[in-house]
Each structure stands twice: as C-alpha cells, then as structure tokens.
Design an enzyme around this catalytic site. Sequence first.
Site, mmCIF file in Angstrom:
data_model
loop_
_atom_site.group_PDB
_atom_site.id
_atom_site.type_symbol
_atom_site.label_atom_id
_atom_site.label_comp_id
_atom_site.label_asym_id
_atom_site.label_seq_id
_atom_site.Cartn_x
_atom_site.Cartn_y
_atom_site.Cartn_z
ATOM 1 N N GLY A 1 19.440 -23.669 21.666
ATOM 2 C CA GLY A 1 19.496 -22.359 22.324
ATOM 3 C C GLY A 1 20.856 -22.078 22.963
ATOM 4 N N THR A 2 21.421 -23.087 23.612
ATOM 5 C CA THR A 2 22.706 -22.896 24.302
ATOM 6 C C THR A 2 23.812 -22.547 23.303
ATOM 7 O OG1 THR A 2 22.035 -24.418 26.049
ATOM 8 C CG2 THR A 2 24.420 -24.067 25.769
ATOM 9 N N LYS B 1 26.396 -18.980 31.192
ATOM 10 C CA LYS B 1 25.005 -18.851 30.760
ATOM 11 C C LYS B 1 24.031 -19.074 31.899
ATOM 12 C CE LYS B 1 23.088 -23.373 29.710
ATOM 13 N NZ LYS B 1 22.992 -24.544 28.871
ATOM 14 N N ASP C 1 29.664 -29.357 23.217
ATOM 15 C CA ASP C 1 28.749 -29.590 24.337
ATOM 16 C C ASP C 1 28.449 -31.077 24.436
ATOM 17 O OD1 ASP C 1 27.187 -28.938 26.485
ATOM 18 O OD2 ASP C 1 25.841 -27.596 25.407
ATOM 19 N N ASP D 1 28.758 -23.451 28.297
ATOM 20 C CA ASP D 1 28.369 -23.120 29.674
ATOM 21 C C ASP D 1 29.414 -23.712 30.609
ATOM 22 O OD1 ASP D 1 27.699 -25.843 29.950
ATOM 23 O OD2 ASP D 1 25.582 -25.480 29.557
ATOM 24 N N HIS E 1 24.884 -36.459 30.911
ATOM 25 C CA HIS E 1 24.953 -35.025 31.195
ATOM 26 C C HIS E 1 25.538 -34.787 32.594
ATOM 27 C CE1 HIS E 1 24.021 -30.857 31.500
ATOM 28 N NE2 HIS E 1 23.288 -31.098 32.570
ATOM 29 N N ARG F 1 19.925 -20.420 32.183
ATOM 30 C CA ARG F 1 18.769 -20.905 31.432
ATOM 31 C C ARG F 1 17.526 -20.145 31.870
ATOM 32 N NH1 ARG F 1 17.385 -24.423 27.961
ATOM 33 N NH2 ARG F 1 19.392 -25.477 27.820
ATOM 34 N N ASP G 1 -5.016 -50.696 19.859
ATOM 35 C CA ASP G 1 -5.324 -49.731 20.940
ATOM 36 C C ASP G 1 -4.102 -48.912 21.351
ATOM 37 O OD1 ASP G 1 -3.767 -51.606 22.184
ATOM 38 O OD2 ASP G 1 -5.228 -52.140 23.732
ATOM 39 N N GLY G 2 -2.961 -49.117 20.668
ATOM 40 C CA GLY G 2 -1.778 -48.315 20.980
ATOM 41 C C GLY G 2 -0.770 -49.034 21.851
HETATM 42 C C1 R5P Z 1 22.957 -28.270 29.603
HETATM 43 O O1 R5P Z 1 23.578 -27.965 30.581
HETATM 44 C C2 R5P Z 1 23.508 -29.148 28.518
HETATM 45 O O2 R5P Z 1 24.857 -29.406 28.684
HETATM 46 C C3 R5P Z 1 23.266 -28.538 27.161
HETATM 47 O O3 R5P Z 1 24.002 -27.329 27.076
HETATM 48 C C4 R5P Z 1 21.822 -28.234 26.964
HETATM 49 O O4 R5P Z 1 21.056 -29.308 27.392
HETATM 50 C C5 R5P Z 1 21.536 -27.970 25.531
HETATM 51 O O5 R5P Z 1 20.180 -27.699 25.420
HETATM 52 P P1 R5P Z 1 19.665 -26.656 24.347
HETATM 53 O O6 R5P Z 1 20.243 -27.082 23.046
HETATM 54 O O7 R5P Z 1 18.160 -26.793 24.400
HETATM 55 O O8 R5P Z 1 20.098 -25.301 24.776
#
Ligand code: R5P
Length: 305
Positions: A224-225, A191, A217, A168, A129, A193, A36-37
């Site tokens: 994307g960042t 940056k 990072d 960022d 983070h 978001r 059932d998962g």
């Molecule tokens: C955001 O502040 C984190 O430090 C990363 O820059 C972010 O989570 C990266 O996410 P993504 O790769 O989707 O841009």
Amino acid sequence: MDPAIVVGNAHPALGESVARALGVAPAVCTIERFPDGEQHVELTTSLAGREVYVVQPTCAPIGETLLTLLLIADAAWRAGAARIVAVVPYFGYARSDRRAHGGQPLAGRVVAGLFDNARFERVVTIDLHAPAIEGFFAVPMEHLDALGALGDALEPFLPANAIVVAPDVGAAKRADSIARRWKLPVAIVHKTRVSGTDVVAHRVTGDVRGMRPVIVDDMISTGGTLVAAFNAVLAHGAEQRPIIAATHAVLAGDAIARLASISPERLVVTDTLPIPTTAPFPITVGSVATVIADAVRRLHGGATS
Ligand code: R5P
C-alpha cells in the site's frame, strides 16, 4: 573452534548460505510437528562448549517461527552450548514500537521480552524498522545494515534520470543514504496510514518532473505504501515504470498483485526472508548472507559494534 550455525525452518536457504560463506557445515537440527500441532525440535550435532548462531527470521507465520527459534535456543542451551546468538534477519513486530491507541499492547516490547527470557547472549538483526527498539531488549543487539547489499543489487538497474523516493517521512534517512552512493536527487512523499492495508499520500517534497522514481523503503508488507507513493509522484510529473526496492520483502496477502498494478520495471529486495519465485515483474534479490557471515566472524572473535 568454528561457530556452529543452526539453520531454522523459516528460511533454510539463507541459513545455508551463511554457513557456506563461513565455510562450515550447518549443525543438524530437525524440526517436526507432533500430531496435536506442537513443534518437535531436536539438535543432533554436538554443541557442547560451542558458540551457536541460530538463523531464523521471524516472518510469517510469526508465532510459529518465533517459537521455533526459542525452542532451538533452549535445546542448544541444554546441550551445553557456550553462547547462543539469535540471528533474526527480519524481525517480526519491529513496527510495533509504540501504541497507536490505548487498549493496545506494546507488541515489540512483548516480543523483545521473549528474547530476554530465552538463552540468547545476543541478538543480530538487519535494518530494523525503528532502530530504537533495541532499547526494548535486555540482551545486547547487533544491528546490521543491508543498504550496501540492496544498493549493489539495485545499481545495474538505475536509469539515467533516477530520483530516489522515500515513500514516507520515516524512509527519508534511508533514501538519503542510498541516493548519496550515486549522488542522486531525493524526493519525499508524506503519508498517513489509514489501516493495516491502506495509506494516503498527501504531498511530495522534491521535484520529480520527468524523473524515473526509484522508491526505497525498509519493507514492503501489503504494498500500500509504495503504490500510494508512486501515484503521488506520478501526479507530480514523474515517469511511469518505477523501480522499487526494499530490504524486507514481506509481500503479505495480495501485495504482488498490488505492486503489479503500478507496472514496476523491477523489484529489488534482499533475502532477509523467503522471496516468492513468481511475479508478473522481474525481481532481483541481493543476499545478506555475507553481511551476516561477516558479523558472525566479528562476534566469534569477541568484538561487538
Ligand atoms: C512503515 O512505516 C514502513 O516503513 C513501511 O513503509 C510499511 O511498513 C510498508 O507497509 P505496506 O507495504 O503494508 O504499506
């Protein structure tokens, strides 16, 4: 008595490396699924009176990996473990440290509450983070730093004209620390978001002309960042073929293809969560196994940070 290492199902290779680094055999833990998962967890190594470390990053599928961790903790407690420590190298929902709008949950706090209500005496994690989310937890946290492991993996690939780029403002402190190791210059991209997948880079602080960007990072989720940061420094005169580095290679959805679009010379990450084995660019992985094993040795001796 040696610490007992329980290897969860989210990233067995890392849990096994931690056990190897400590010179112990992992406890036997089977994790299966009922028709059932529902999950079925069973520990067959005797854990009575033992100090138990459960290694399980709460990576995707986050609801599942998190629940498995909580079920293992309950099983260990019922088996008479003396102390249970959650080792969560990548902590899912760590970015949910605040609410962007009314009507949203404070997800980081909700997840921390689950740890508080489980049987953990302590939580060990790496490169959160937002380190302040330690305050969400009632149980003590051991926050480990993977910058050394990441830097060791990065060092052989640093070009002579490298500039460390923080993609960022939140990444500036990390970029500074890693750049200090080789006395490299630093640039910061500013940056905003726009959505879960898209960000806009506004401006660049620092002179990137003629320099090779080494973009650092804490995590790469959709990519994307990093892509926006690279395009911003490129527009300010930086060279092509960035080197990109991050502790947590979440690499969600089409992140690999997105990163490939900027032709990175190399991606350098750690193994806090499983890393894809194929990509159209080289990937170097620095292991955090010894960082975790050292923490286990320290905590096993009763010391804390
Ligand atoms: C955001 O502040 C984190 O430090 C990363 O820059 C972010 O989570 C990266 O996410 P993504 O790769 O989707 O841009």
